[in-house]
Design a protein around this motif. Sequence first.
Motif, PDB file in Angstrom:
ATOM      1  N   UNK A   1      -0.723   1.934  -2.951  1.00 44.71           N
ATOM      2  CA  UNK A   1      -1.400   1.708  -1.679  1.00 44.71           C
ATOM      3  C   UNK A   1      -2.864   2.077  -1.857  1.00 44.71           C
ATOM      4  N   UNK A   2      -3.730   1.048  -1.914  1.00 40.39           N
ATOM      5  CA  UNK A   2      -5.154   1.264  -2.186  1.00 40.39           C
ATOM      6  C   UNK A   2      -5.348   2.119  -3.430  1.00 40.39           C
ATOM      7  N   UNK A   3      -4.606   1.781  -4.481  1.00 41.88           N
ATOM      8  CA  UNK A   3      -4.759   2.437  -5.766  1.00 41.88           C
ATOM      9  C   UNK A   3      -3.941   3.694  -5.959  1.00 41.88           C
ATOM     10  N   UNK A   4      -3.274   4.169  -4.911  1.00 39.31           N
ATOM     11  CA  UNK A   4      -2.510   5.422  -5.005  1.00 39.31           C
ATOM     12  C   UNK A   4      -1.016   5.135  -5.121  1.00 39.31           C
ATOM     13  N   UNK A   5      -0.401   5.709  -6.139  1.00 34.28           N
ATOM     14  CA  UNK A   5       1.045   5.618  -6.302  1.00 34.28           C
ATOM     15  C   UNK A   5       1.674   6.914  -5.804  1.00 34.28           C
TER      16      UNK A   5
ATOM     17  N   UNK B   1      22.341   3.580   5.447  1.00 33.60           N
ATOM     18  CA  UNK B   1      21.092   3.548   4.683  1.00 33.60           C
ATOM     19  C   UNK B   1      19.838   3.562   5.543  1.00 33.60           C
ATOM     20  N   UNK B   2      19.959   3.254   6.828  1.00 33.52           N
ATOM     21  CA  UNK B   2      18.774   3.265   7.690  1.00 33.52           C
ATOM     22  C   UNK B   2      18.200   4.668   7.830  1.00 33.52           C
ATOM     23  N   UNK B   3      18.970   5.673   7.457  1.00 38.15           N
ATOM     24  CA  UNK B   3      18.462   7.049   7.505  1.00 38.15           C
ATOM     25  C   UNK B   3      17.416   7.306   6.435  1.00 38.15           C
ATOM     26  N   UNK B   4      17.232   6.346   5.531  1.00 36.53           N
ATOM     27  CA  UNK B   4      16.187   6.466   4.520  1.00 36.53           C
ATOM     28  C   UNK B   4      14.904   5.740   4.926  1.00 36.53           C
ATOM     29  N   UNK B   5      14.869   5.232   6.162  1.00 36.94           N
ATOM     30  CA  UNK B   5      13.693   4.514   6.637  1.00 36.94           C
ATOM     31  C   UNK B   5      12.788   5.431   7.460  1.00 36.94           C
ATOM     32  N   UNK B   6      11.473   5.202   7.413  1.00 36.53           N
ATOM     33  CA  UNK B   6      10.557   5.983   8.260  1.00 36.53           C
ATOM     34  C   UNK B   6      10.641   5.532   9.711  1.00 36.53           C
ATOM     35  N   UNK B   7      10.029   6.295  10.589  1.00 36.61           N
ATOM     36  CA  UNK B   7      10.071   5.965  12.019  1.00 36.61           C
ATOM     37  C   UNK B   7       9.302   4.683  12.313  1.00 36.61           C
ATOM     38  N   UNK B   8       8.169   4.488  11.663  1.00 39.08           N
ATOM     39  CA  UNK B   8       7.351   3.300  11.899  1.00 39.08           C
ATOM     40  C   UNK B   8       7.803   2.163  10.996  1.00 39.08           C
ATOM     41  N   UNK B   9       7.848   0.960  11.553  1.00 34.50           N
ATOM     42  CA  UNK B   9       8.272  -0.205  10.784  1.00 34.50           C
ATOM     43  C   UNK B   9       7.100  -1.146  10.474  1.00 34.50           C
ATOM     44  N   UNK B  10       5.865  -0.686  10.602  1.00 34.42           N
ATOM     45  CA  UNK B  10       4.721  -1.516  10.235  1.00 34.42           C
ATOM     46  C   UNK B  10       4.742  -1.753   8.726  1.00 34.42           C
ATOM     47  N   UNK B  11       4.285  -2.944   8.301  1.00 32.39           N
ATOM     48  CA  UNK B  11       4.561  -3.334   6.917  1.00 32.39           C
ATOM     49  C   UNK B  11       3.487  -4.243   6.331  1.00 32.39           C
ATOM     50  N   UNK B  12       3.592  -4.409   5.003  1.00 30.02           N
ATOM     51  CA  UNK B  12       2.847  -5.405   4.247  1.00 30.02           C
ATOM     52  C   UNK B  12       3.843  -6.447   3.743  1.00 30.02           C
ATOM     53  N   UNK B  13       3.362  -7.654   3.465  1.00 36.65           N
ATOM     54  CA  UNK B  13       4.239  -8.740   3.009  1.00 36.65           C
ATOM     55  C   UNK B  13       3.529  -9.577   1.951  1.00 36.65           C
ATOM     56  N   UNK B  14       4.230  -9.895   0.890  1.00 30.64           N
ATOM     57  CA  UNK B  14       3.688 -10.829  -0.094  1.00 30.64           C
ATOM     58  C   UNK B  14       4.825 -11.448  -0.892  1.00 30.64           C
ATOM     59  N   UNK B  15       4.533 -12.531  -1.603  1.00 32.29           N
ATOM     60  CA  UNK B  15       5.507 -13.213  -2.438  1.00 32.29           C
ATOM     61  C   UNK B  15       5.366 -12.719  -3.865  1.00 32.29           C
ATOM     62  N   UNK B  16       6.506 -12.334  -4.477  1.00 40.14           N
ATOM     63  CA  UNK B  16       6.415 -11.783  -5.821  1.00 40.14           C
ATOM     64  C   UNK B  16       7.673 -11.982  -6.625  1.00 40.14           C
ATOM     65  N   UNK B  17       7.972 -10.989  -7.452  1.00 45.70           N
ATOM     66  CA  UNK B  17       9.043 -11.120  -8.430  1.00 45.70           C
ATOM     67  C   UNK B  17       9.895  -9.857  -8.480  1.00 45.70           C
ATOM     68  N   UNK B  18      10.964  -9.927  -9.258  1.00 48.03           N
ATOM     69  CA  UNK B  18      11.669  -8.720  -9.658  1.00 48.03           C
ATOM     70  C   UNK B  18      10.703  -7.862 -10.469  1.00 48.03           C
TER      71      UNK B  18
ATOM     72  N   UNK C   1       6.983  -1.089   3.612  1.00 52.16           N
ATOM     73  CA  UNK C   1       6.667  -0.324   4.814  1.00 52.16           C
ATOM     74  C   UNK C   1       5.448   0.554   4.573  1.00 52.16           C
ATOM     75  N   UNK C   2       4.562   0.611   5.566  1.00 56.57           N
ATOM     76  CA  UNK C   2       3.319   1.361   5.425  1.00 56.57           C
ATOM     77  C   UNK C   2       3.553   2.869   5.392  1.00 56.57           C
TER      78      UNK C   2
END
Length: 246
Positions: free
Chosen positions: A121-125, A179-196, A210-211
């Motif tokens: 995210x903006x260069x930070x892992x 598994x939804x217990x592993x999700x954050x409260x906010x569902x705002x996100x980024x989207x792109x087309x990619x690969x495995x 998810x942001x």
Amino acid sequence: MISRIVLTATTGVFLATSAMAADTQHWTYEGSEGPAHWGELSHDFATCEAGDEQSPVDIANAVKAEPAKIELHWNPEADWSEANNGHSIQNNSKNGGYITLAGKEYELLQFHFHAPSEHALDGERLPMEAHFVHRAEDGNLAVLAVMIKGGGENDLFQALMDAAPRKGGEEVEIGKADPSRLLPASQHFYRYQGSLTTPPCSETVVWTILKEPVAVSDAAIEEFQDIYAMNARPLQEPGRRYILED
């Protein structure tokens, strides 16, 4: 909450692997069989080198838009098993539920983990990243990625790390988990087309990242890193692709 954890004496090759990777040809995250050489290891892996929509990428310079939101229809009472597939700790289910994305249904097959995070995210892992892998009837994939950071508590993540098989080829029966217990409260996100992000690196994946990260305990992260200290592919060039954000 996980209802039970039963260790099985299963050893061998798992058909379900990280993000639906092909496991017929051995590959690793370092050395002569590492990411820089995946495309050379097998004809089936050629896209790892020749593809132009590869993942992961640095999520930067995203374009504000209105990408379709994911509608979650995960089964909170699904039965899960947890496997060490030689590349990650992966949780598999045959009744995990599904998502709807742009009117198309994708079945939830599995989720697994990477350290450090594969996307930046903006260069930070971040310390880790979870991938929830879904497949449509036509074989295309939709992966929901969740960043994971320390300094918090998450009972489900802790239980999964406590139960995680330490040796490749081992599997444990987890029982029922949401598994939804592993999700954050906010569902705002980024989207792109990619690969495995693992061989064969097929460019058949719509990614949703998810942001907001989910916070887990530092000790649980260390448990995963004790098994896989590094299982993240290097960042790939975004090329001409747009990264959208809601």
